[in-house]
Design a protein around this motif. Sequence first.
Motif, PDB file in Angstrom:
ATOM      1  N   THR A  69      32.779  29.834  43.255  1.00 44.24           N
ATOM      2  CA  THR A  69      32.826  31.154  43.891  1.00 44.24           C
ATOM      3  C   THR A  69      34.002  31.970  43.375  1.00 44.24           C
ATOM      4  O   THR A  69      33.865  33.164  43.093  1.00 44.24           O
ATOM      5  CB  THR A  69      32.929  31.012  45.430  1.00 44.24           C
ATOM      6  N   ALA A  70      35.160  31.327  43.251  1.00 46.04           N
ATOM      7  CA  ALA A  70      36.345  32.033  42.753  1.00 46.04           C
ATOM      8  C   ALA A  70      36.123  32.545  41.333  1.00 46.04           C
ATOM      9  O   ALA A  70      36.459  33.695  41.023  1.00 46.04           O
ATOM     10  CB  ALA A  70      37.564  31.118  42.807  1.00 46.04           C
ATOM     11  N   LEU A  71      35.539  31.717  40.481  1.00 42.69           N
ATOM     12  CA  LEU A  71      35.271  32.139  39.104  1.00 42.69           C
ATOM     13  C   LEU A  71      34.245  33.269  39.057  1.00 42.69           C
ATOM     14  O   LEU A  71      34.431  34.252  38.326  1.00 42.69           O
ATOM     15  CB  LEU A  71      34.782  30.948  38.271  1.00 42.69           C
ATOM     16  N   LEU A  72      33.172  33.148  39.838  1.00 42.87           N
ATOM     17  CA  LEU A  72      32.156  34.201  39.861  1.00 42.87           C
ATOM     18  C   LEU A  72      32.727  35.503  40.412  1.00 42.87           C
ATOM     19  O   LEU A  72      32.357  36.590  39.962  1.00 42.87           O
ATOM     20  CB  LEU A  72      30.945  33.765  40.685  1.00 42.87           C
ATOM     21  N   THR A  73      33.644  35.412  41.376  1.00 48.50           N
ATOM     22  CA  THR A  73      34.300  36.610  41.906  1.00 48.50           C
ATOM     23  C   THR A  73      35.196  37.235  40.844  1.00 48.50           C
ATOM     24  O   THR A  73      35.187  38.452  40.650  1.00 48.50           O
ATOM     25  CB  THR A  73      35.123  36.278  43.162  1.00 48.50           C
ATOM     26  N   ILE A 100      39.297  35.823  49.523  1.00 48.39           N
ATOM     27  CA  ILE A 100      40.661  35.557  49.052  1.00 48.39           C
ATOM     28  C   ILE A 100      40.836  36.030  47.605  1.00 48.39           C
ATOM     29  O   ILE A 100      41.789  36.735  47.282  1.00 48.39           O
ATOM     30  CB  ILE A 100      40.999  34.052  49.157  1.00 48.39           C
ATOM     31  N   VAL A 101      39.911  35.644  46.732  1.00 51.35           N
ATOM     32  CA  VAL A 101      40.037  36.004  45.310  1.00 51.35           C
ATOM     33  C   VAL A 101      39.881  37.507  45.113  1.00 51.35           C
ATOM     34  O   VAL A 101      40.647  38.125  44.357  1.00 51.35           O
ATOM     35  CB  VAL A 101      39.024  35.214  44.453  1.00 51.35           C
ATOM     36  N   ALA A 102      38.923  38.121  45.799  1.00 48.36           N
ATOM     37  CA  ALA A 102      38.717  39.566  45.653  1.00 48.36           C
ATOM     38  C   ALA A 102      39.955  40.341  46.094  1.00 48.36           C
ATOM     39  O   ALA A 102      40.362  41.307  45.438  1.00 48.36           O
ATOM     40  CB  ALA A 102      37.499  40.011  46.455  1.00 48.36           C
ATOM     41  N   THR A 103      40.565  39.917  47.190  1.00 53.19           N
ATOM     42  CA  THR A 103      41.783  40.576  47.667  1.00 53.19           C
ATOM     43  C   THR A 103      42.930  40.375  46.691  1.00 53.19           C
ATOM     44  O   THR A 103      43.686  41.302  46.411  1.00 53.19           O
ATOM     45  CB  THR A 103      42.169  40.036  49.057  1.00 53.19           C
ATOM     46  N   ALA A 104      43.073  39.166  46.167  1.00 55.06           N
ATOM     47  CA  ALA A 104      44.135  38.897  45.198  1.00 55.06           C
ATOM     48  C   ALA A 104      43.965  39.763  43.955  1.00 55.06           C
ATOM     49  O   ALA A 104      44.945  40.318  43.442  1.00 55.06           O
ATOM     50  CB  ALA A 104      44.132  37.416  44.817  1.00 55.06           C
ATOM     51  N   LEU A 105      42.747  39.909  43.476  1.00 52.47           N
ATOM     52  CA  LEU A 105      42.492  40.737  42.291  1.00 52.47           C
ATOM     53  C   LEU A 105      42.738  42.215  42.573  1.00 52.47           C
ATOM     54  O   LEU A 105      43.294  42.928  41.744  1.00 52.47           O
ATOM     55  CB  LEU A 105      41.050  40.544  41.809  1.00 52.47           C
ATOM     56  N   GLU A 106      42.338  42.662  43.752  1.00 54.37           N
ATOM     57  CA  GLU A 106      42.462  44.079  44.087  1.00 54.37           C
ATOM     58  C   GLU A 106      43.913  44.527  44.200  1.00 54.37           C
ATOM     59  O   GLU A 106      44.257  45.634  43.795  1.00 54.37           O
ATOM     60  CB  GLU A 106      41.737  44.349  45.413  1.00 54.37           C
ATOM     61  N   PHE A 107      44.780  43.684  44.715  1.00 57.95           N
ATOM     62  CA  PHE A 107      46.151  44.090  44.971  1.00 57.95           C
ATOM     63  C   PHE A 107      47.162  43.506  43.980  1.00 57.95           C
ATOM     64  O   PHE A 107      48.353  43.603  44.197  1.00 57.95           O
ATOM     65  CB  PHE A 107      46.551  43.714  46.409  1.00 57.95           C
ATOM     66  N   GLN A 108      46.719  42.927  42.874  1.00 59.24           N
ATOM     67  CA  GLN A 108      47.650  42.313  41.926  1.00 59.24           C
ATOM     68  C   GLN A 108      48.564  43.332  41.255  1.00 59.24           C
ATOM     69  O   GLN A 108      49.665  43.001  40.829  1.00 59.24           O
ATOM     70  CB  GLN A 108      46.908  41.479  40.902  1.00 59.24           C
ATOM     71  N   THR A 109      48.142  44.592  41.188  1.00 55.54           N
ATOM     72  CA  THR A 109      48.974  45.620  40.553  1.00 55.54           C
ATOM     73  C   THR A 109      50.213  45.948  41.386  1.00 55.54           C
ATOM     74  O   THR A 109      51.160  46.530  40.873  1.00 55.54           O
ATOM     75  CB  THR A 109      48.172  46.914  40.328  1.00 55.54           C
TER      76      THR A 109
END
Length: 146
Positions: A69-73, A100-109
């Motif tokens: 799921t994390a990889l597909l996200t 969790i992964v989507a949030t981490a990707l969205e706010f990494q900047t």
Amino acid sequence: MMSVSKKEYAEMTKKASPNSPVFLDCVKAFVFGGAICAFAEGLFSLFTNMGLSEKSGRSAAMIAIIVITALLTAIGVFDIIAKHAGAGTAVPISGFANSIVATALEFQTEGRILGTAAQMFSIAGPVIVFGCSSAAVYGVIYWLIM
């Protein structure tokens, strides 16, 4: 300034919002959610046939679902699946991993600590708190009954 009454606003909203095909959405959620669960059972069978114990096989299957799921996200495929599957992708482990992964990707900047970690745990925190609280309440009830 234009003034719109609550009734007029409700009518405008209803007109602008498409109707959802509830029955079809339920069928899709059932099929996709069931497919995720069947896939996890298949992984469990694979791992136990490879020699893992039942407990280890279940753990390995859950870990595999989380990683997949994390990889597909991360590569943007899970969102495409979720668009069609709806609530079917909210099967607890895959839905939690995706959030969790989507949030981490969205706010990494915004940085590793205040962006990725803080926002990631703003999603995970309530789930962990209520999960642990529910487990404690269930444990007390079980202890009182026994």
